[in-house]
Design a protein around this motif. Structure first.
Motif, mmCIF file in Angstrom:
data_model
loop_
_atom_site.group_PDB
_atom_site.id
_atom_site.type_symbol
_atom_site.label_atom_id
_atom_site.label_comp_id
_atom_site.label_asym_id
_atom_site.label_seq_id
_atom_site.Cartn_x
_atom_site.Cartn_y
_atom_site.Cartn_z
ATOM 1 N N TYR A 384 82.809 -15.144 62.226
ATOM 2 C CA TYR A 384 82.035 -14.213 61.407
ATOM 3 C C TYR A 384 82.789 -12.927 61.073
ATOM 4 O O TYR A 384 82.298 -12.114 60.307
ATOM 5 C CB TYR A 384 80.720 -13.854 62.116
ATOM 6 N N ARG A 407 74.415 -6.858 68.460
ATOM 7 C CA ARG A 407 73.449 -7.920 68.208
ATOM 8 C C ARG A 407 72.058 -7.445 68.619
ATOM 9 O O ARG A 407 71.828 -7.130 69.784
ATOM 10 C CB ARG A 407 73.801 -9.176 69.009
ATOM 11 N N TRP A 415 72.918 -8.647 63.121
ATOM 12 C CA TRP A 415 74.203 -8.262 63.696
ATOM 13 C C TRP A 415 74.769 -7.112 62.861
ATOM 14 O O TRP A 415 74.595 -7.070 61.635
ATOM 15 C CB TRP A 415 75.215 -9.405 63.652
ATOM 16 N N LEU A 429 74.791 -8.317 59.097
ATOM 17 C CA LEU A 429 74.511 -9.731 58.873
ATOM 18 C C LEU A 429 73.252 -10.129 59.634
ATOM 19 O O LEU A 429 73.209 -9.984 60.859
ATOM 20 C CB LEU A 429 75.683 -10.603 59.363
ATOM 21 N N GLN A 431 70.290 -13.425 60.122
ATOM 22 C CA GLN A 431 70.418 -14.879 60.278
ATOM 23 C C GLN A 431 70.652 -15.582 58.950
ATOM 24 O O GLN A 431 71.458 -16.512 58.852
ATOM 25 C CB GLN A 431 69.164 -15.423 60.963
ATOM 26 N N GLN A 433 72.135 -14.418 56.267
ATOM 27 C CA GLN A 433 73.477 -14.168 55.777
ATOM 28 C C GLN A 433 74.526 -14.920 56.583
ATOM 29 O O GLN A 433 75.570 -15.299 56.045
ATOM 30 C CB GLN A 433 73.739 -12.664 55.789
ATOM 31 N N ARG A 434 74.253 -15.153 57.853
ATOM 32 C CA ARG A 434 75.193 -15.955 58.642
ATOM 33 C C ARG A 434 75.126 -17.426 58.232
ATOM 34 O O ARG A 434 76.141 -18.124 58.252
ATOM 35 C CB ARG A 434 74.903 -15.774 60.134
ATOM 36 N N ARG A 437 77.214 -17.693 55.233
ATOM 37 C CA ARG A 437 78.635 -17.730 55.547
ATOM 38 C C ARG A 437 79.127 -19.167 55.726
ATOM 39 O O ARG A 437 80.210 -19.533 55.305
ATOM 40 C CB ARG A 437 78.890 -16.925 56.828
ATOM 41 N N TRP A 438 78.303 -20.039 56.356
ATOM 42 C CA TRP A 438 78.703 -21.423 56.557
ATOM 43 C C TRP A 438 78.541 -22.245 55.282
ATOM 44 O O TRP A 438 79.391 -23.081 54.960
ATOM 45 C CB TRP A 438 77.882 -22.048 57.691
#
Length: 509
Positions: A384, A407, A415, A429, A431, A433-434, A437-438
């Protein structure tokens, strides 16, 4: 049912395979040449060192000279057109400039100022003023909106640099080399469909084209599997019903590269954040981290003394930023390489390489009071937080180590990444936005740490799969063209291969 699968895949392919081919070619170009931008490293490298001689009025005087009642969200002391100037940025996007020697606000940035700014950037290379534009081929970026209109200046250097000068501050805000301009006609200009950029429907066009292309690729994968003989081959001995040529290339290529093709198209769709799927739901705010407005009236130390203290700490300052962290005001100095030192405005405060951990943690807790929080110091890049090459979309973001990750145990699972060198909140970030990212960065750009640490392997793999996707697209274009040349409404199922004996029995020669 199979007939409709074939028809939908065929007609979507006829409509979209050309776009697919352009996306694959332009994607490979963008692997090496990104859309023009001025990175912070380039910006700082072209600034002269701030001299303590005749410098400068206090930041409080600069704010008073702005003529605005509200406090700016950003304030920095830099050099523009060869002279020290305060650059002020406001929450509404307005940008103002104040002469740091006279303390007077500069309201006009004309061609003469733009040329002087370009000379500071270009050094000894000759410069030539071109014109003033609102937006052109190489300035399609919402980040430039507060600086419009833009002055364009051509530099007679080896790179053939084209400079864009802010019409609001006089600072250089973008450079585009001849190489970038040439390759981007085949790169980002096509990849992001910038010929349609002036249309108010540009975003929707990209979203729905990518959505239709994803459906086309999915149907192609289904049709390809239905046509493949897993149990026993066709009479010809092949497991594909197609004798050869483009049809066979399209079928086998789709089976080999189809999964990656689907991933690339789908992740490209998600890059547009369609229907705000990945909009943040976090209630944490950067304002709470700062702990107040950027009111620099408490900084009474003369700038000459500040610059001298940074120099004693080993930093030849090119730019000074004022930053509030946890209610305390700090000065942050940057040198030509982007290295920094930080100092509180409290009288007698030392110049530090990093802010104390306790200061960052206390400021971070204020973002979500009463919520359980975990602090982690990152000494290495991870999934991340990682650095990208300069030509990439995120290449302008400098990500230093160590980094403090915060966190929060809130419903959005927020985060926060904090830079101890400057006290800046680098990114926030939650959840959603994370997950983005994937689904975007990993699937589309292959931002996977083992590959990022092996750039040559990553490039070889991306090019190899791009060539596979290009083969699918080009063969689809040829097959579509052949179909249109025939009766476009006539549906003909794929012709099965005939063995020589069967062909002779049926009178086929």
């Amino acid at each position: 049912m199979k007939r409709y699968l074939y028809l939908w895949h065929r007609w979507l392919g006829i409509s979209l395979c050309l776009f697919m081919a352009l996306w694959f070619v332009s994607g490979v170009v963008m692997l090496y040449v990104g859309y023009p931008k001025l990175t912070p490293a380039e910006h700082l490298a072209h600034l002269p060192e701030l001299s303590p001689r005749d410098c400068c009025v206090s930041p409080g005087q600069a704010l008073a000279a702005s003529g605005r009642s509200e406090v700016p969200s950003t304030l920095r002391l830099s050099s523009v057109a060869g002279t020290p100037r305060y650059l002020l940025g406001y929450a509404d996007g307005t940008r103002l400039v104040v002469d740091a020697r006279s303390g007077q606000r500069i309201t006009t940035v004309d061609a003469h100022t733009a040329l002087a700014s370009a000379r500071q950037f270009a050094g000894t290379d000759p410069v030539d003023y071109l014109d003033q534009v609102q937006e052109d081929t190489w300035s399609h970026s919402r980040a430039l909106d507060p600086d419009r209109p833009l002055h364009r200046v051509q530099v007679a250097d080896a790179a053939g640099s084209l400079l864009y000068i802010s019409g609001q501050t006089g600072a250089v805000v973008r450079d585009a080399t001849r190489t970038e301009r040439t390759w981007n006609w085949l790169g980002a200009w096509l990849h992001w469909l910038y010929p349609l950029r002036d249309s108010p429907w540009w975003t929707q066009i990209v979203i729905y084209l990518a959505l239709a292309a994803t459906l086309m690729a999915l149907l192609g994968q289904v049709v390809g599997l239905l046509r493949w003989r897993f149990a026993k081959p066709y009479r010809s001995g092949s497991r594909s019903p197609y004798a050869g040529g483009f049809a066979r290339w399209h079928h086998i290529g789709g089976l080999l590269f189809g999964a990656v093709l689907i991933a690339w198209i789908f992740s490209g769709l998600l890059s547009m954040n369609p229907w705000q799927l990945f909009a943040s739901s976090s209630t944490a705010t950067p304002a709470a981290y700062r702990g107040g407005e950027l009111n620099t009236g408490s900084d009474h130390q003369p700038l000459a003394e500040t610059l001298a203290q940074f120099r004693q700490a080993g930093l030849a300052v090119r730019e000074v930023h004022w930053q509030r962290v946890g209610g305390q005001l700090y000065r942050v100095g940057y040198d030509a390489a982007g290295e920094s030192r930080i100092q509180s405005v409290v009288e007698g405060a030392p110049v530090l390489a990093q802010l104390p951990t306790s200061t960052l943690e206390q400021a971070a807790r204020a973002m979500l009071p009463g919520v359980a929080v975990q602090f982690d110091w990152l000494e290495r890049y991870d999934a991340y937080y990682y650095q990208r090459a300069e030509q990439s979309m995120y290449g302008h973001q400098r990500k230093r180590l160590p980094l403090l990750r915060v966190r929060f145990d809130d419903p959005a699972a927020t985060w926060v990444h904090l830079d101890p060198y400057s006290g800046a909140l680098i990114e926030q970030l939650d959840q959603r936005q994370r997950v983005s990212r994937w689904l975007f960065n990993l699937l589309h750009s292959w931002d996977w740490l083992p590959l990022l640490e092996r750039p040559l392997l990553r490039e070889v793999l991306i090019i190899a799969f791009s060539l596979g996707g290009l083969a699918i697209s080009v063969s689809g274009i040829v097959l579509g063209w052949r179909r249109l040349r025939r009766n476009p409404l006539q549906h003909r199922p794929p012709r099965r291969l005939k063995t020589p004996a069967v062909a002779q029995q049926r009178g086929v020669t």
